[in-house]
Design a protein around this motif. Sequence first.
Motif, PDB file in Angstrom:
ATOM      1  N   ARG A  70       0.835  -1.218   0.000  1.00  0.00           N
ATOM      2  CA  ARG A  70       0.000   0.000   0.000  1.00  0.00           C
ATOM      3  C   ARG A  70       0.864   1.262   0.000  1.00  0.00           C
ATOM      4  O   ARG A  70       0.495   2.274  -0.593  1.00  0.00           O
ATOM      5  CB  ARG A  70      -0.950  -0.015   1.198  1.00  0.00           C
ATOM      6  CG  ARG A  70      -2.050  -1.062   1.033  1.00  0.00           C
ATOM      7  CD  ARG A  70      -3.056  -0.996   2.164  1.00  0.00           C
ATOM      8  NE  ARG A  70      -3.983  -2.099   2.080  1.00  0.00           N
ATOM      9  CZ  ARG A  70      -4.077  -3.078   2.977  1.00  0.00           C
ATOM     10  NH1 ARG A  70      -3.309  -3.076   4.054  1.00  0.00           N
ATOM     11  NH2 ARG A  70      -4.943  -4.041   2.815  1.00  0.00           N
ATOM     12  N   ASN A  71       2.017   1.196   0.681  1.00  0.00           N
ATOM     13  CA  ASN A  71       2.934   2.349   0.674  1.00  0.00           C
ATOM     14  C   ASN A  71       3.483   2.586  -0.728  1.00  0.00           C
ATOM     15  O   ASN A  71       3.654   3.735  -1.153  1.00  0.00           O
ATOM     16  CB  ASN A  71       4.087   2.138   1.654  1.00  0.00           C
ATOM     17  CG  ASN A  71       3.647   2.303   3.099  1.00  0.00           C
ATOM     18  OD1 ASN A  71       2.613   2.901   3.375  1.00  0.00           O
ATOM     19  ND2 ASN A  71       4.415   1.751   4.019  1.00  0.00           N
ATOM     20  N   ILE A  72       3.756   1.500  -1.451  1.00  0.00           N
ATOM     21  CA  ILE A  72       4.236   1.627  -2.829  1.00  0.00           C
ATOM     22  C   ILE A  72       3.148   2.276  -3.685  1.00  0.00           C
ATOM     23  O   ILE A  72       3.427   3.159  -4.501  1.00  0.00           O
ATOM     24  CB  ILE A  72       4.650   0.248  -3.398  1.00  0.00           C
ATOM     25  CG1 ILE A  72       5.886  -0.280  -2.643  1.00  0.00           C
ATOM     26  CG2 ILE A  72       4.927   0.329  -4.892  1.00  0.00           C
ATOM     27  CD1 ILE A  72       6.206  -1.744  -2.899  1.00  0.00           C
ATOM     28  N   ARG A  73       1.891   1.866  -3.474  1.00  0.00           N
ATOM     29  CA  ARG A  73       0.766   2.465  -4.211  1.00  0.00           C
ATOM     30  C   ARG A  73       0.691   3.966  -3.927  1.00  0.00           C
ATOM     31  O   ARG A  73       0.546   4.777  -4.848  1.00  0.00           O
ATOM     32  CB  ARG A  73      -0.555   1.794  -3.816  1.00  0.00           C
ATOM     33  CG  ARG A  73      -1.770   2.468  -4.469  1.00  0.00           C
ATOM     34  CD  ARG A  73      -3.078   2.016  -3.892  1.00  0.00           C
ATOM     35  NE  ARG A  73      -3.145   2.321  -2.467  1.00  0.00           N
ATOM     36  CZ  ARG A  73      -4.039   1.781  -1.637  1.00  0.00           C
ATOM     37  NH1 ARG A  73      -4.920   0.918  -2.074  1.00  0.00           N
ATOM     38  NH2 ARG A  73      -4.043   2.108  -0.362  1.00  0.00           N
ATOM     39  N   ARG A  74       0.812   4.327  -2.640  1.00  0.00           N
ATOM     40  CA  ARG A  74       0.750   5.744  -2.266  1.00  0.00           C
ATOM     41  C   ARG A  74       1.866   6.535  -2.951  1.00  0.00           C
ATOM     42  O   ARG A  74       1.624   7.603  -3.514  1.00  0.00           O
ATOM     43  CB  ARG A  74       0.866   5.877  -0.736  1.00  0.00           C
ATOM     44  CG  ARG A  74       0.668   7.306  -0.244  1.00  0.00           C
ATOM     45  CD  ARG A  74       1.182   7.511   1.155  1.00  0.00           C
ATOM     46  NE  ARG A  74       2.622   7.235   1.184  1.00  0.00           N
ATOM     47  CZ  ARG A  74       3.234   6.571   2.166  1.00  0.00           C
ATOM     48  NH1 ARG A  74       2.579   6.129   3.206  1.00  0.00           N
ATOM     49  NH2 ARG A  74       4.529   6.347   2.116  1.00  0.00           N
TER      50      ARG A  74
END
Length: 183
Positions: free
Chosen positions: A127-131
Amino acid sequence: MDELKKYEDKMNKTLEVLKEEFGTIRAGRANPHVLDKIKVDYYGSPTPIQQVGNISVPEARMIVIQPWDKSLLKAVEKAILTSELGINPTNDGSVIRLVFPELTEDRRKELSKEVKKKGDQAKVAIRNIRRDANEAFKKMEKGGDMSEDDLELATNKMQKLTDKMIEKVDQAVEVKTKEIMTV
């Protein structure tokens, strides 16, 4: 879109790391990968056990380590004892044997919780990569390198990719939990 590929690679790397970590969690059967993180003091430098001897699995619950240099027996034994493996090695003067006891129900549940926790950490990383990707896309749009429509398209593709990766993490967690809980 090259940008998406970069973030997909990062997510795949997160999944690979998770699977490697799952390999080090023992599930009742002897798996040589439980030794992956253990290092032996080999003439003053920490060296992976795999690089100082042969590792074999002669039985379902036993690993045998045969160092190429007999003088390393004590160092290998010490490395295993100080690791988080929780198994006492037996040394017969030429090889070291690790006998894995049957896992108790409580230990299985504990390991399952650990697997779930590692899975949750992987999901957070994805999810951090998506952000990060979405922020990069917004900067590109502000800078005029991307149209508003392209921004929406990119964020939608990123969301689909994120959902797919989280599903893969869930599957990996499920497989490992099933492996641990199987007696």
